[in-house]
Design a protein around this motif. Structure first.
Motif, mmCIF file in Angstrom:
data_model
loop_
_atom_site.group_PDB
_atom_site.id
_atom_site.type_symbol
_atom_site.label_atom_id
_atom_site.label_comp_id
_atom_site.label_asym_id
_atom_site.label_seq_id
_atom_site.Cartn_x
_atom_site.Cartn_y
_atom_site.Cartn_z
ATOM 1 N N LEU A 180 0.830 -1.214 0.000
ATOM 2 C CA LEU A 180 0.000 0.000 0.000
ATOM 3 C C LEU A 180 0.862 1.260 0.000
ATOM 4 O O LEU A 180 0.593 2.207 -0.745
ATOM 5 C CB LEU A 180 -0.917 0.013 1.222
ATOM 6 C CG LEU A 180 -2.111 -0.926 1.199
ATOM 7 C CD1 LEU A 180 -2.776 -0.959 2.574
ATOM 8 C CD2 LEU A 180 -3.107 -0.503 0.127
ATOM 9 N N LEU A 181 1.896 1.272 0.847
ATOM 10 C CA LEU A 181 2.777 2.442 0.922
ATOM 11 C C LEU A 181 3.538 2.650 -0.379
ATOM 12 O O LEU A 181 3.711 3.779 -0.841
ATOM 13 C CB LEU A 181 3.747 2.295 2.092
ATOM 14 C CG LEU A 181 3.113 2.395 3.475
ATOM 15 C CD1 LEU A 181 4.076 1.896 4.540
ATOM 16 C CD2 LEU A 181 2.666 3.815 3.754
ATOM 17 N N LYS A 236 2.562 1.691 -3.427
ATOM 18 C CA LYS A 236 1.605 2.150 -4.436
ATOM 19 C C LYS A 236 1.281 3.628 -4.243
ATOM 20 O O LYS A 236 1.254 4.406 -5.199
ATOM 21 C CB LYS A 236 0.335 1.301 -4.343
ATOM 22 C CG LYS A 236 -0.717 1.655 -5.357
ATOM 23 C CD LYS A 236 -1.931 0.737 -5.187
ATOM 24 C CE LYS A 236 -3.019 1.125 -6.138
ATOM 25 N NZ LYS A 236 -4.217 0.287 -5.950
ATOM 26 N N GLN A 237 1.041 4.023 -2.997
ATOM 27 C CA GLN A 237 0.715 5.417 -2.713
ATOM 28 C C GLN A 237 1.916 6.320 -3.008
ATOM 29 O O GLN A 237 1.761 7.399 -3.568
ATOM 30 C CB GLN A 237 0.274 5.558 -1.255
ATOM 31 C CG GLN A 237 -0.466 6.810 -0.968
ATOM 32 C CD GLN A 237 -1.790 6.913 -1.737
ATOM 33 O OE1 GLN A 237 -2.414 5.920 -2.101
ATOM 34 N NE2 GLN A 237 -2.202 8.123 -2.010
ATOM 35 N N ARG A 286 4.247 5.854 -5.182
ATOM 36 C CA ARG A 286 4.378 5.996 -6.641
ATOM 37 C C ARG A 286 3.383 7.028 -7.154
ATOM 38 O O ARG A 286 3.710 7.851 -7.997
ATOM 39 C CB ARG A 286 4.157 4.641 -7.323
ATOM 40 C CG ARG A 286 4.282 4.728 -8.831
ATOM 41 C CD ARG A 286 4.140 3.408 -9.524
ATOM 42 N NE ARG A 286 3.312 2.518 -8.731
ATOM 43 C CZ ARG A 286 3.330 1.206 -8.832
ATOM 44 N NH1 ARG A 286 4.107 0.623 -9.685
ATOM 45 N NH2 ARG A 286 2.553 0.463 -8.091
ATOM 46 N N ARG A 287 2.161 7.010 -6.617
ATOM 47 C CA ARG A 287 1.142 7.979 -7.040
ATOM 48 C C ARG A 287 1.546 9.402 -6.674
ATOM 49 O O ARG A 287 1.387 10.328 -7.457
ATOM 50 C CB ARG A 287 -0.192 7.617 -6.392
ATOM 51 C CG ARG A 287 -1.354 8.214 -7.142
ATOM 52 C CD ARG A 287 -2.669 7.822 -6.534
ATOM 53 N NE ARG A 287 -3.115 8.994 -5.778
ATOM 54 C CZ ARG A 287 -3.835 8.958 -4.699
ATOM 55 N NH1 ARG A 287 -4.220 7.823 -4.194
ATOM 56 N NH2 ARG A 287 -4.191 10.059 -4.102
ATOM 57 N N TRP A 288 2.082 9.586 -5.464
ATOM 58 C CA TRP A 288 2.442 10.919 -4.986
ATOM 59 C C TRP A 288 3.718 11.454 -5.625
ATOM 60 O O TRP A 288 3.842 12.638 -5.881
ATOM 61 C CB TRP A 288 2.676 10.903 -3.491
ATOM 62 C CG TRP A 288 1.493 10.667 -2.638
ATOM 63 C CD1 TRP A 288 0.179 10.954 -2.926
ATOM 64 C CD2 TRP A 288 1.495 10.102 -1.335
ATOM 65 N NE1 TRP A 288 -0.619 10.585 -1.876
ATOM 66 C CE2 TRP A 288 0.161 10.062 -0.882
ATOM 67 C CE3 TRP A 288 2.497 9.617 -0.504
ATOM 68 C CZ2 TRP A 288 -0.187 9.557 0.370
ATOM 69 C CZ3 TRP A 288 2.145 9.115 0.737
ATOM 70 C CH2 TRP A 288 0.815 9.092 1.163
ATOM 71 N N PHE A 298 -4.242 12.887 2.724
ATOM 72 C CA PHE A 298 -4.533 11.464 2.577
ATOM 73 C C PHE A 298 -5.043 10.906 3.900
ATOM 74 O O PHE A 298 -4.866 11.516 4.953
ATOM 75 C CB PHE A 298 -3.293 10.700 2.109
ATOM 76 C CG PHE A 298 -2.136 10.724 3.083
ATOM 77 C CD1 PHE A 298 -1.918 9.663 3.947
ATOM 78 C CD2 PHE A 298 -1.260 11.813 3.131
ATOM 79 C CE1 PHE A 298 -0.861 9.688 4.845
ATOM 80 C CE2 PHE A 298 -0.204 11.841 4.017
ATOM 81 C CZ PHE A 298 0.001 10.772 4.882
ATOM 82 N N HIS A 299 -5.666 9.746 3.825
ATOM 83 C CA HIS A 299 -6.085 9.044 5.036
ATOM 84 C C HIS A 299 -4.852 8.373 5.630
ATOM 85 O O HIS A 299 -4.098 7.712 4.903
ATOM 86 C CB HIS A 299 -7.149 7.992 4.723
ATOM 87 C CG HIS A 299 -8.462 8.587 4.330
ATOM 88 N ND1 HIS A 299 -9.272 9.237 5.220
ATOM 89 C CD2 HIS A 299 -9.089 8.636 3.132
ATOM 90 C CE1 HIS A 299 -10.346 9.664 4.601
ATOM 91 N NE2 HIS A 299 -10.267 9.322 3.325
ATOM 92 N N PHE A 302 -2.152 5.943 7.334
ATOM 93 C CA PHE A 302 -1.898 4.511 7.350
ATOM 94 C C PHE A 302 -1.677 4.107 8.802
ATOM 95 O O PHE A 302 -0.863 4.723 9.493
ATOM 96 C CB PHE A 302 -0.640 4.164 6.536
ATOM 97 C CG PHE A 302 -0.796 4.419 5.067
ATOM 98 C CD1 PHE A 302 -1.276 3.425 4.229
ATOM 99 C CD2 PHE A 302 -0.473 5.649 4.523
ATOM 100 C CE1 PHE A 302 -1.424 3.662 2.862
ATOM 101 C CE2 PHE A 302 -0.609 5.890 3.161
ATOM 102 C CZ PHE A 302 -1.086 4.890 2.333
#
Length: 177
Positions: free
Chosen positions: A25-26, A28-29, A31-33, A145-146, A148
């Motif tokens: 999850l971290l 993926k996030q 990479r998005r950011w 963001f929400h 983690f």
């Protein structure tokens, strides 16, 4: 018969090591950011350093493990709720607005135990963070963001190995909290 030289070393550090689901999850996030800002840290290398040891003689590793055996602190919840940047190091990270007291206790207890093995204690205040990207080119805008949430119930001893594909972190041993 050849013997192993006693002056050989391993590059080591103690860390919090996320479970695979949180790590994915971290990554993926991150990479998005940060995909346009720098070089993303490989998913399998995501961690939060507790105590960096550097190049440790092989003969000293047993002392470090014995010291870690005596570290007893309660498990805790970690909330990764902010993204930041170290400008000079050109690093982007995710970390905590509030450091949980059990994490501070873990770092202090571990560092005191490691001092008996000759490890120098870093005098700077501890600020937990997980490096998401390196070689950041531009300032990072604030990110909403929400958070983690991570239930931390162990810490690990990591060996850092450099090879042609980059740096690989290998868990040598873990300890439950």
């Amino acid at each position: 018969m050849c013997s192993t030289p006693t002056n050989r070393t391993k590059r080591l550090f103690f860390a919090l090591w996320p479970e695979p689901k949180l790590r994915a999850l971290l990554f993926k996030q991150g990479r998005r950011w940060l995909h346009e800002h720098g070089k993303q840290v490989r998913s399998e290398n995501l961690h939060i350093t507790l105590s960096f040891l550097g190049n440790v003689p092989l003969d000293d590793i047993d002392c470090l493990c014995t010291a870690a055996d005596g570290v007893k602190t309660p498990p805790f919840e970690l909330e990764l709720d902010r993204v930041g940047q170290f400008q000079r190091a050109r690093v982007a990270w995710i970390g905590c607005t509030v450091t949980p007291e059990p994490l501070t206790l873990l770092v202090q207890t571990l560092n005191r135990a490691l001092a008996a093995c000759g490890n120098k204690i870093d005098p700077r205040p501890y600020h937990p963070h997980m490096t998401l990207a390196r070689k950041i080119r531009d300032p990072i805008e604030p990110i909403q963001f929400h958070p983690f949430r991570w239930s931390v119930d162990r810490f690990v001893l990591i060996e850092s190995v450099t090879h042609s594909e980059g740096v690989e972190y290998r868990v040598m041993r873990w300890w439950g909290l």
